[in-house]
Write an enzyme that holds these catalytic residues in place. Structure first.
Site, PDB file in Angstrom:
ATOM      1  N   ASP A 138       0.839  -1.203   0.000  1.00  0.00           N
ATOM      2  CA  ASP A 138       0.000   0.000   0.000  1.00  0.00           C
ATOM      3  C   ASP A 138       0.874   1.252   0.000  1.00  0.00           C
ATOM      4  O   ASP A 138       0.381   2.372  -0.121  1.00  0.00           O
ATOM      5  CB  ASP A 138      -1.005  -0.012   1.158  1.00  0.00           C
ATOM      6  CG  ASP A 138      -0.339  -0.044   2.522  1.00  0.00           C
ATOM      7  OD1 ASP A 138       0.911  -0.124   2.596  1.00  0.00           O
ATOM      8  OD2 ASP A 138      -1.074   0.004   3.534  1.00  0.00           O
ATOM      9  N   SER A 139       2.204   1.052   0.076  1.00  0.00           N
ATOM     10  CA  SER A 139       3.133   2.173  -0.129  1.00  0.00           C
ATOM     11  C   SER A 139       2.949   2.754  -1.532  1.00  0.00           C
ATOM     12  O   SER A 139       3.378   3.881  -1.807  1.00  0.00           O
ATOM     13  CB  SER A 139       4.587   1.720   0.068  1.00  0.00           C
ATOM     14  OG  SER A 139       4.851   0.536  -0.665  1.00  0.00           O
ATOM     15  N   ASP A 183      -1.141  -6.283  -0.639  1.00  0.00           N
ATOM     16  CA  ASP A 183      -1.339  -5.626   0.658  1.00  0.00           C
ATOM     17  C   ASP A 183      -2.813  -5.241   0.824  1.00  0.00           C
ATOM     18  O   ASP A 183      -3.372  -4.566  -0.053  1.00  0.00           O
ATOM     19  CB  ASP A 183      -0.501  -4.333   0.671  1.00  0.00           C
ATOM     20  CG  ASP A 183       0.210  -4.112   1.970  1.00  0.00           C
ATOM     21  OD1 ASP A 183       0.023  -4.907   2.910  1.00  0.00           O
ATOM     22  OD2 ASP A 183       0.980  -3.129   2.048  1.00  0.00           O
ATOM     23  N   LYS A 237      -1.266  -9.525   2.675  1.00  0.00           N
ATOM     24  CA  LYS A 237      -0.581  -9.053   3.892  1.00  0.00           C
ATOM     25  C   LYS A 237      -1.516  -8.112   4.625  1.00  0.00           C
ATOM     26  O   LYS A 237      -2.239  -7.328   3.986  1.00  0.00           O
ATOM     27  CB  LYS A 237       0.724  -8.328   3.525  1.00  0.00           C
ATOM     28  CG  LYS A 237       1.451  -7.773   4.755  1.00  0.00           C
ATOM     29  CD  LYS A 237       2.851  -7.287   4.428  1.00  0.00           C
ATOM     30  CE  LYS A 237       2.900  -5.877   3.901  1.00  0.00           C
ATOM     31  NZ  LYS A 237       2.343  -4.854   4.792  1.00  0.00           N
ATOM     32  N   GLU A 281      -1.746  -5.595   8.427  1.00  0.00           N
ATOM     33  CA  GLU A 281      -0.881  -4.943   9.417  1.00  0.00           C
ATOM     34  C   GLU A 281      -1.397  -5.131  10.845  1.00  0.00           C
ATOM     35  O   GLU A 281      -2.603  -5.104  11.085  1.00  0.00           O
ATOM     36  CB  GLU A 281      -0.788  -3.439   9.115  1.00  0.00           C
ATOM     37  CG  GLU A 281      -0.029  -3.137   7.859  1.00  0.00           C
ATOM     38  CD  GLU A 281       0.269  -1.645   7.698  1.00  0.00           C
ATOM     39  OE1 GLU A 281      -0.073  -0.845   8.600  1.00  0.00           O
ATOM     40  OE2 GLU A 281       0.854  -1.289   6.665  1.00  0.00           O
ATOM     41  N   GLU A 315       8.980  -4.293  10.780  1.00  0.00           N
ATOM     42  CA  GLU A 315       9.392  -2.978  10.258  1.00  0.00           C
ATOM     43  C   GLU A 315       9.851  -2.047  11.376  1.00  0.00           C
ATOM     44  O   GLU A 315       9.124  -1.849  12.367  1.00  0.00           O
ATOM     45  CB  GLU A 315       8.228  -2.335   9.478  1.00  0.00           C
ATOM     46  CG  GLU A 315       8.609  -0.958   8.913  1.00  0.00           C
ATOM     47  CD  GLU A 315       7.669  -0.416   7.851  1.00  0.00           C
ATOM     48  OE1 GLU A 315       6.758  -1.129   7.403  1.00  0.00           O
ATOM     49  OE2 GLU A 315       7.871   0.757   7.461  1.00  0.00           O
TER      50      GLU A 315
END
Ligand code: KIV
Length: 299
Positions: free
Chosen positions: A53-54, A92, A122, A124, A191
């Site tokens: 999602d970056s 993501d 993925k 978070e 991270e």
């Protein structure tokens, strides 16, 4: 240094990743967001690709990962899928697409697999995300966890900063990682965590851990494509090493093109098409006849 020839490599599976971890073979993961970047990372021989999602910042111009939508990420995942053959593709789950319920998390994950060809998704965080991970795994979709600095909740974490720098916060990171592992995640991203904290948690992990700003002891590393190639002009995190300065090279290339257009040195003869002389004569004759008949251009 040469990448493994394209056809010699087999598609990377979850079993292969577990084997690599067991053998102590570092796992290489990188983000990609479109077809050309997928072709580049395929040719470079990476093991795992994340449509992160970056993308919100690197390719869509948002100032955080929060606004990016499912539809936007699905479109990028499809483009990446078409450019990949061997790496495992992880999509993501964007902010707001999995938190509300297990049903929402499963439905969104199914879209990433079914509509975009992702091999895994993925999500978070720990806490409620652990149950969401368990539910998605239960629905047959491999899940990658993500602990430490989780950008979707950066405001709640006090900004984009390293996590786990007190014993209490480090304990929370460790708990989240162990909970996600117990929930059935096939791998976890760590991270922005102090290396010593990573070392402590690694001693308790049984699945591949991929680090980004988490020190050298993880089973692999992930970086953002635009950071490692120097394409992104925004904030460069401490953990992002640059192996190329492509943005400067791209600006140089476009500026050189602009200069040649302005000075009429581009296009040169080799960039132009031609017509056989007799065809050109016929065209001119035709034009003259039309002008003589009409007294003006009348095509
Ligand atoms: O979105 C992303 O690029 C990520 C990586 C930083 C792991 O989540």
């Amino acid at each position: 240094m040469s990448a493994t020839p394209r056809d010699a490599r087999k598609p990377v599976t979850l079993t292969k990743l577990a084997e690599m971890r067991a053998l102590g073979e570092p796992i290489v993961m990188v983000t990609a967001y479109d077809h050309p970047s997928a072709e580049v990372v395929e040719a470079a021989g990476v093991d795992m690709v994340l449509v992160g999602d970056s993308a919100a910042m690197t390719v869509l111009g948002y100032d955080s990962t929060v606004p990016v939508t499912i539809e936007e990420l699905l479109m990028l995942c499809r483009a990446v899928r078409r450019g990949l053959r061997t790496p495992l593709l992880v999509g993501d789950l964007p902010f707001g697409s999995y938190e509300a319920s297990d049903e929402q998390a499963i439905a969104t994950s199914q879209r990433f697999v079914k509509e975009a060809g992702c091999d895994a998704v993925k999500l978070e965080g720990g806490g409620a995300s652990v149950q969401r991970a368990r539910a998605i795994v239960g629905a047959g979709i491999p899940v990658m966890g993500h602990v430490g600095l989780t950008p979707q909740s950066a405001v709640a974490l006090g900004g984009y900063r390293a996590q786990g720098r007190t014993a209490e916060r480090a304990r929370q990171v460790m708990q989240d990682a162990l909970d996600l592992q117990a929930a059935g995640c096939f791998a976890i991203v760590f991270e922005a965590i102090p290396s010593e904290v990573t070392d402590e948690v690694m001693a308790r992990m049984e699945i591949p851990v991929i680090g980004i700003g988490a020190g050298p002891s993880t089973d692999g590393q992930v970086l953002v494509y635009h950071d490692l190639l120097g394409i992104y002009a925004g904030h460069k995190p401490k953990f992002a090493k640059r192996w190329a300065d492509l943005r400067a090279e791209m600006v140089r290339g476009v500026a050189a093109y602009a200069e040649e257009v302005r000075t009429r040195t581009f296009p040169a003869p080799e960039h132009c098409y031609s017509i056989p002389p007799e065809e050109l004569d016929r065209l001119r004759e035709h034009a003259r006849e039309r002008e003589d008949a009409a007294g003006a251009y009348d095509w």
